[in-house]
Design a protein around this motif. Structure first.
Motif, PDB file in Angstrom:
ATOM      1  N   ARG A 567      35.620  39.362  37.397  1.00 33.84           N
ATOM      2  CA  ARG A 567      35.474  39.901  38.687  1.00 33.84           C
ATOM      3  C   ARG A 567      34.039  39.118  39.423  1.00 33.84           C
ATOM      4  NH1 ARG A 567      33.293  44.539  37.255  1.00 33.84           N
ATOM      5  NH2 ARG A 567      33.038  43.476  35.135  1.00 33.84           N
ATOM      6  N   TRP A 569      30.805  37.454  40.450  1.00 34.25           N
ATOM      7  CA  TRP A 569      29.479  37.881  39.984  1.00 34.25           C
ATOM      8  C   TRP A 569      29.120  39.783  40.174  1.00 34.25           C
ATOM      9  CZ3 TRP A 569      26.521  34.178  37.781  1.00 34.25           C
ATOM     10  CH2 TRP A 569      26.780  32.749  38.115  1.00 34.25           C
ATOM     11  N   TYR A 605      32.946  40.549  51.631  1.00 31.40           N
ATOM     12  CA  TYR A 605      31.486  41.056  51.474  1.00 31.40           C
ATOM     13  C   TYR A 605      31.432  42.025  52.594  1.00 31.40           C
ATOM     14  CZ  TYR A 605      30.923  37.213  48.129  1.00 31.40           C
ATOM     15  OH  TYR A 605      30.857  36.621  46.723  1.00 31.40           O
TER      16      TYR A 605
HETATM   17  C1  SAM Z   1      31.432  42.338  47.496  1.00 32.98           C
HETATM   18  S1  SAM Z   1      31.946  41.259  46.345  1.00 32.98           S
HETATM   19  C2  SAM Z   1      31.403  41.469  44.674  1.00 32.98           C
HETATM   20  C3  SAM Z   1      30.669  40.421  44.346  1.00 32.98           C
HETATM   21  C4  SAM Z   1      31.674  39.347  43.949  1.00 32.98           C
HETATM   22  N1  SAM Z   1      32.081  39.565  42.565  1.00 32.98           N
HETATM   23  C5  SAM Z   1      31.102  37.854  43.931  1.00 32.98           C
HETATM   24  O1  SAM Z   1      31.254  37.269  42.863  1.00 32.98           O
HETATM   25  O2  SAM Z   1      30.377  37.879  44.695  1.00 32.98           O
HETATM   26  C6  SAM Z   1      33.720  41.897  46.409  1.00 32.98           C
HETATM   27  C7  SAM Z   1      34.949  41.042  45.601  1.00 32.98           C
HETATM   28  O3  SAM Z   1      34.498  41.089  44.305  1.00 32.98           O
HETATM   29  C8  SAM Z   1      35.690  41.095  43.429  1.00 32.98           C
HETATM   30  N2  SAM Z   1      35.952  42.461  42.799  1.00 32.98           N
HETATM   31  C9  SAM Z   1      34.935  43.434  42.902  1.00 32.98           C
HETATM   32  N3  SAM Z   1      35.274  44.445  42.205  1.00 32.98           N
HETATM   33  C10 SAM Z   1      36.588  44.085  41.519  1.00 32.98           C
HETATM   34  C11 SAM Z   1      37.377  44.862  40.671  1.00 32.98           C
HETATM   35  N4  SAM Z   1      37.199  45.773  39.998  1.00 32.98           N
HETATM   36  N5  SAM Z   1      38.259  43.798  40.166  1.00 32.98           N
HETATM   37  C12 SAM Z   1      38.456  42.948  40.706  1.00 32.98           C
HETATM   38  N6  SAM Z   1      37.854  41.998  41.388  1.00 32.98           N
HETATM   39  C13 SAM Z   1      36.730  42.643  42.079  1.00 32.98           C
HETATM   40  C14 SAM Z   1      36.757  41.083  44.457  1.00 32.98           C
HETATM   41  O4  SAM Z   1      37.000  39.592  44.599  1.00 32.98           O
HETATM   42  C15 SAM Z   1      36.060  41.603  45.776  1.00 32.98           C
HETATM   43  O5  SAM Z   1      36.707  40.991  46.903  1.00 32.98           O
END
Ligand code: SAM
Length: 732
Positions: A567, A569, A605
């Motif tokens: 997922r 970071w 984001y």
């Molecule tokens: C606000 S960002 C969170 C931070 C992100 N994981 C990063 O690496 O910067 C939201 C993105 O994280 C990933 N993500 C967050 N929660 C997830 C989940 N439960 N399952 C899969 N991907 C997730 C998705 O790509 C989503 O669009």
């Protein structure tokens, strides 16, 4: 000060205190003891500074603290000592002494308040560092999981009274299904629980939790959830006449309000829920109830042991799980789980006695009656000469009461149950071993915020070689930036409270604006989720120490951005977090919802208020159970806000919060610096107690059907969810 200089610098604080005060006349003793309290406090703060911020005290800070300390010492010495500190010199403060000191510290200044919270709630064990294992890349030196004493607020020590030599002989019926009403009991089949390997001799739980016949009239220390087992010798006179020098706070009439639950709403977790979910539901219910009882009590000047009141109410209404004592793991309770109150362990079936450290059952073994210990609690209130923090040495219970002379312990009652496992307990704590050996090795950046936050935000990857340069192409900011002028439709709140806003002060306009209650408890925990929370503003007369200014202050948790693998970071904290605690704001650029040209990265984001998950709606369960039909936040009461916050180019730690269908955070709209309620600050708060290094997540909600314009003009494509929770919805 010369008189306080230790003759030997290797003395521990307790010995220094005892030696220095021995034989000193009463009046002089008070003054010296006050200075010693202050000195110990400063040592503690300095230790926290060095560990958490990797810096020593700055001269300016020292000066300011000195001035505040003088005021604090003067208050302690001249006004409140007689009233509040009546015990003899011992190894610890009583609960009332500790809460007095912590309340004084609370009033003193912001730093003390923040440190005070650490100290009061978590009682981080000092000097628990392992220099030999220390690496240069390690941002922190402490061992987080072992740092908890999940008990009642005590500042400098532990109140041994609750560990008195009074084992409560409680056995629980082999199986008693947990239903709230007779109707339920008749109609529902009992839930099957794990069979005990030994035949049990049981006594109903009602033996331990009789319905109170009278209102609790005693002091905090004497509050007793098990009145039948109380020894008369432990009772202290509870009424005192006013004396010259008594402080007003100490003279508040101590009342206790008996509260009852709305029977129509009382129900245990359903049998279809798994053990972990059941534990979560019960713990959420308890803490929600406790926070609300505390809030109501504070309003009525009857602030006493909301934990016991909430726990007792739940017990009386059958709101508990794992009713049968189990040898081995308790379903739904995992290593690393946090309990702040003994009664929490009771309602999840981990440890039934309210006071005794050993919980046990009687069993027949080869025709003989045997007593078997099923759980043992380390109180932290006993001295231990053994410095090995990995081994717990149990030497019997009792013999450490403040009200009695110390005596040799006898092997009796519950202790016979502990006979076989009486000597050394190795603490099995997989998570700790894991975090110590792995997580600290892979630090990519020591401070992602480049010193913009007051605590460093570390970046680690202990999974693979991902270093994430593309993800970190953003400016670190701590708040929101608006691209257009806001409508100041509502005048900014401006209370006239001279020092701090007080619960129940009907003249405080901020109390009025928040529906008659201050939204936070005295320790800064969010009590209920509300459609809009109004903190005190720059127009308010109250000071920065006002409890109604929680989320507008800076970050106080040691965050870490870590690589999750599948997922991307994610965000976690090195500190244990308590349910209701403030986490962080969603920082970024506020864009208009009608701005529909968001690209995929912007969507990724973007924070949008597209709805709350069920768990958030149920978070106020305590308030609803207590009295207030409709006190819960419903979907209807939550007006959809047009705000969209993009953290694509600028943001803070919140941009790394991933989605979970079983989240541990909720978001709360908060206003404190402008009057346009359509564009509040989005603040995250903990929904449950969160152990250190647990990923912090919130429910992104359903962002509407892809491509549909209108209600969700910014709707993005649904993404497959990898949160891994048992009730995962599959997408978000
Ligand atoms: C606000 S960002 C969170 C931070 C992100 N994981 C990063 O690496 O910067 C939201 C993105 O994280 C990933 N993500 C967050 N929660 C997830 C989940 N439960 N399952 C899969 N991907 C997730 C998705 O790509 C989503 O669009």
């Amino acid at each position: 000060m010369e008189l306080l200089r230790p003759e030997d610098w290797d003395l521990d604080i307790k010995t220094w205190r005892n030696k220095t005060l021995a034989g000193v006349p009463k009046d002089e003793k008070r003054k010296r003891a006050s200075i010693m309290i202050y000195t110990s406090w400063e040592l503690w703060k300095e230790r926290n500074r060095r560990i958490f911020q990797q810096q020593a005290a700055q001269p300016k800070q020292e000066e300011r603290t000195k001035a505040l300390a003088n005021e604090f010492v003067a208050q302690l010495t001249d006004v409140c000592w007689d009233k509040c500190i009546t015990g003899s010199i011992g190894s610890s403060f009583s609960r009332s002494e500790a809460s007095f000191v912590s309340s004084k510290l609370h009033q003193s200044n912001t730093n003390l308040e923040i440190d005070g919270r650490l100290m009061v709630e978590y009682r981080v064990s000092p000097w628990r560092t392992r220099k030999s294992k220390q690496k240069l890349t390690q941002p922190l030196e402490r061992k987080p999981l072992r740092s908890l004493a999940p008990m009642l607020p005590t500042t400098f020590g532990y109140d041994v009274e609750t560990q008195s030599a009074n084992p409560t002989l409680v056995f629980i019926m082999p199986f008693r299904p947990c239903f709230s009403s007779e109707r339920h009991q008749q109609s529902s089949a009992p839930m099957k629980l794990k069979q005990s390997p030994v035949p049990l001799m049981a006594t109903p739980i009602s033996m331990a939790f009789p319905v109170p016949q009278h209102e609790y009239e005693t002091s905090d220390e004497d509050y007793e959830p098990f009145p039948n087992q109380k020894k008369p010798t432990l009772q202290k006179p509870t009424k005192r006449t006013r004396q010259v020098g008594d402080c007003d706070a100490g003279n508040i009439k101590r009342r206790s309000i008996r509260r009852s639950l709305n029977k129509d709403l009382v129900s245990c977790p359903s049998t279809s829920e798994g053990p972990s979910e059941s534990v979560e539901v019960i713990m959420t219910m308890f803490d929600s109830l406790r926070r609300r009882i505390l809030q109501l009590d504070e309003k009525e000047d009857a602030c006493r042991r909301a934990d016991l009141k909430a726990g007792t109410l739940m017990m009386q209404n059958g709101l508990r799980i794992n009713n049968m004592k189990i040898i081995g793991p308790v379903p739904g309770v995992e290593i690393g789980d946090i309990f702040f109150f003994r009664i929490e362990m009771c309602i999840v079936g981990l440890h039934a006695p309210g006071m005794a450290g050993i919980d046990y059952i009687s069993a027949k073994h080869v025709g003989k009656d045997e007593t078997l210990a099923v759980s043992i609690i380390s109180s932290g209130g006993y001295e231990n000469d053994d410095n090995d923090s990995d081994v717990l040495v149990y030497t019997g219970q009792g013999g450490n009461s403040r009200h009695k002379e110390k005596h040799d312990q006898k092997l009796e009652k519950a202790e016979t149950g502990a006979r076989t496992a009486r000597w050394n307990f190795s603490l099995e704590d997989d998570r700790e071993v894991e975090t110590e050996s792995r997580a600290r090795d892979k630090v990519i950046l020591r401070d992602l915020s480049s010193k913009i936050e007051n605590l460093p935000v570390c970046l680690v990857n202990d999974v693979d070689d991902e270093e994430g340069p593309s993800s970190f192409n953003f400016n670190y900011i701590t708040g929101v930036k608006y691209s257009r002028a806001l409508n100041n439709m509502r005048p900014l709140q401006s209370c006239n409270c001279p020092n701090v806003c007080l619960p129940g002060d009907i003249n405080c306009s901020c109390v009025q604006l928040n529906g008659g209650d201050l939204p936070y408890s005295s320790t800064g925990l969010l009590v209920k989720h509300v459609p809009m929370l109004y903190e005190c503003s720059s127009n308010c007369q109250c000071s920065q120490n006002c409890r109604n200014r929680v989320s507008q202050k800076c970050v106080y948790l040691n965050f870490e951005v870590f690589w999750t693998g599948d997922r991307g970071w994610g965000l976690r904290s090195w500190d244990p977090i308590r349910a209701g605690a403030f986490i962080c704001e969603y920082a970024g650029h506020v864009i208009d919802e009608m701005h529909t040209n968001m690209d995929d990265k912007e969507h990724e984001y973007a924070f949008q208020t597209s709805g709350f998950g069920d768990k958030v709606l149920k978070w106020n369960v305590g308030a609803e159970l207590l009295e207030e039909v409709g006190g819960n936040v419903t979907t209807e009461s939550l007006k959809k806000l047009p705000i969209v916050i993009s953290a694509k180019d600028s943001g803070n730690v919140a941009r790394f919060l991933n989605h979970s269908c079983s989240p541990n955070l909720l978001w709360q709209p908060v206003q404190y610096d402008h009057g346009d309620d359509s564009y509040p600050h989005i603040m995250f708060f903990a929904m449950k107690h969160i152990p250190p290094l647990t990923e912090l997540t919130y429910d992104y909600g359903t962002r509407g059907t892809p491509g549909v314009k209108g209600e969700f003009p910014n709707a993005c494509k649904l993404k497959p969810c990898l949160c891994g929770s048992t009730n995962c919805r599959g997408s978000f």
